[in-house]
Write a protein that holds these residues in place. Sequence first.
Motif, PDB file in Angstrom:
ATOM      1  N   SER A  57       5.680  -3.136   1.807  1.00 14.25           N
ATOM      2  CA  SER A  57       4.220  -3.033   1.844  1.00 14.25           C
ATOM      3  C   SER A  57       3.599  -4.398   2.065  1.00 14.25           C
ATOM      4  O   SER A  57       4.245  -5.438   1.890  1.00 14.25           O
ATOM      5  N   TRP A 111      -2.502  -6.439  -0.487  1.00 16.08           N
ATOM      6  CA  TRP A 111      -3.935  -6.608  -0.250  1.00 16.08           C
ATOM      7  C   TRP A 111      -4.413  -7.927  -0.868  1.00 16.08           C
ATOM      8  O   TRP A 111      -5.154  -8.698  -0.248  1.00 16.08           O
ATOM      9  N   LEU A 147       0.381   0.260   2.978  1.00 17.05           N
ATOM     10  CA  LEU A 147      -0.780  -0.581   2.703  1.00 17.05           C
ATOM     11  C   LEU A 147      -1.096  -0.758   1.215  1.00 17.05           C
ATOM     12  O   LEU A 147      -1.789  -1.710   0.853  1.00 17.05           O
ATOM     13  N   TYR A 173     -11.153  -1.016   0.947  1.00 15.64           N
ATOM     14  CA  TYR A 173      -9.779  -0.683   1.342  1.00 15.64           C
ATOM     15  C   TYR A 173      -9.722  -0.336   2.831  1.00 15.64           C
ATOM     16  O   TYR A 173      -8.794  -0.754   3.543  1.00 15.64           O
ATOM     17  N   TYR A 211      -9.744  -3.449   4.749  1.00 18.28           N
ATOM     18  CA  TYR A 211      -8.423  -4.084   4.633  1.00 18.28           C
ATOM     19  C   TYR A 211      -7.426  -3.419   5.588  1.00 18.28           C
ATOM     20  O   TYR A 211      -6.669  -4.102   6.310  1.00 18.28           O
ATOM     21  N   ALA A 212      -7.432  -2.072   5.618  1.00 19.06           N
ATOM     22  CA  ALA A 212      -6.526  -1.351   6.514  1.00 19.06           C
ATOM     23  C   ALA A 212      -6.794  -1.721   7.976  1.00 19.06           C
ATOM     24  O   ALA A 212      -5.851  -1.991   8.739  1.00 19.06           O
ATOM     25  N   CYS A 248      -5.304  -5.034   8.808  1.00 14.84           N
ATOM     26  CA  CYS A 248      -3.849  -4.939   8.996  1.00 14.84           C
ATOM     27  C   CYS A 248      -3.509  -4.382  10.382  1.00 14.84           C
ATOM     28  O   CYS A 248      -2.615  -4.896  11.069  1.00 14.84           O
ATOM     29  N   TRP A 252       2.811   3.323  10.010  1.00 13.07           N
ATOM     30  CA  TRP A 252       1.959   2.893   8.905  1.00 13.07           C
ATOM     31  C   TRP A 252       1.878   3.983   7.838  1.00 13.07           C
ATOM     32  O   TRP A 252       1.932   5.177   8.151  1.00 13.07           O
ATOM     33  N   THR A 273      -0.571   4.853   4.266  1.00  6.98           N
ATOM     34  CA  THR A 273      -1.780   4.444   3.543  1.00  6.98           C
ATOM     35  C   THR A 273      -1.496   4.140   2.080  1.00  6.98           C
ATOM     36  O   THR A 273      -1.998   3.151   1.534  1.00  6.98           O
TER      37      THR A 273
END
Length: 463
Positions: A79, A82, A119, A143, A146-147, A150, A161, A163
């Motif tokens: 992972s 974050w 993630l 979030y 953030y995703a 990435c 990917w 979540t």
Amino acid sequence: MKYAFPDNFWWGSASSAPQTEGETLAFGKSATIWDRWFAEQPTRFHHGVGPQHTSTFYQHWKQDIALLKELNHNTFRTSISWARLIPQGRGEVNQEAVKFYNQVFDELHAQGITPFINLFHFDMPMVMQERGGWESRDVVTAYAEYAQTCFELFGDRVKHWFTFNEPVVPVEGGYLYDFHYPNVVDFRRAATVAYHTMLAHSLAVKAYHERHDGGEIGIILNLTPSYPRSQNPADVKAANIADLLFNRSFLDPALRGEYPKELVALLREYDQLPACQPEDKALLASGVVDLLGINYYQPRRIKCRDSQVNPDSPFMPEWFFEAYDMPGRKMNPYRGWEIYEQGIYDILTNLRENYNNPRCYISENGMGVENERRFDENGQIQDEYRIDFVSDHLKWLHKGISEGSNCLGYHMWTFIDNWSWCNAYKNRYGFVSLDLATQKRTIKKSGEWFRETAAKNGFDDQR
């Protein structure tokens, strides 16, 4: 008998950033809820070993990826942290983290190993927890940002990917049963956390699909089949409610884009429904995954309650059922978990018959054993019990695939013995042994067995 698996089967293992990277407050990374909890209550952690003492992947990533190659992995899941990538939860990206993850992904590709990247693995940045964590819709939005970051930074090389890993665990641990921070015992807040997690998931899935990056996005769920003690209607009903609360509360939105009507009715009856907004329904519908990761460790044995609920006790899932200790069950005594290999087949059969046979893979399966040094012979741990555990599960997995289940791979938990939350290093799970004092890595007998199995795309059962 020979057990051969489909061409291009995914052989690999799984890990996570908070359990392997180390350097938990270094190289620009901010604290997670684990750092805070350990600072506040170190005695809650086995032998007082906290999140800073992991298997040092941040320092040894190149060596570890070489070991993955040696064990014939063609895929590997870990992972992104974050708190490492965006230390304030929102806004500025930590370039030290970008450099680190770029090196990891590039080296995996150089070794012919496809990265599967998750993630969120229980590691809420503390700055986000202080804003309400998953109880806050603002954190849900953060979030999603953030995703997106990435996807933009790494989406050229990461095509698989996920979540969330086991999103029900922070719900159970943090908001029901007091084994994760923030140690709340409140079902309604737990329901809000679960609901907001799936809204966050859906935002990430929607954003990824809109990018058309040529990859896929999924979620990793720990599916624990609920088996009733008997076919008495009371036991069957109890097992069905357990399944609704612990499995279908995430499985149905992930695969169908909506919650089970029975679950909604149950929570409404007891006034436990989270607050919803009109746009949520369409958002959840857009969160249907391309790929489902299945973590399977143990079954859930259920019976109806034998006694009335104390009306003054907190509302809990156990208002509707009790755990049933089935006589004669096979146990892993170190973890206190039942070993029931057929469960992996039952999960695949349920998905095939009731969920339109989704693309899926076994994303975790494993056996934690205490004090494995007992089995050291000439410098190698002779973990025959782990070989038996994996091969017996693979036999049932093979049966499911032979009957048409769309299962594409098998990942073991885990690659190297790693830090495991409050249990720290109490139980070892790896194909590779880790000496905590020297950080020396040594392949166990099970690692050699897995290397051969992956190379042959199957195994012969000699027993």
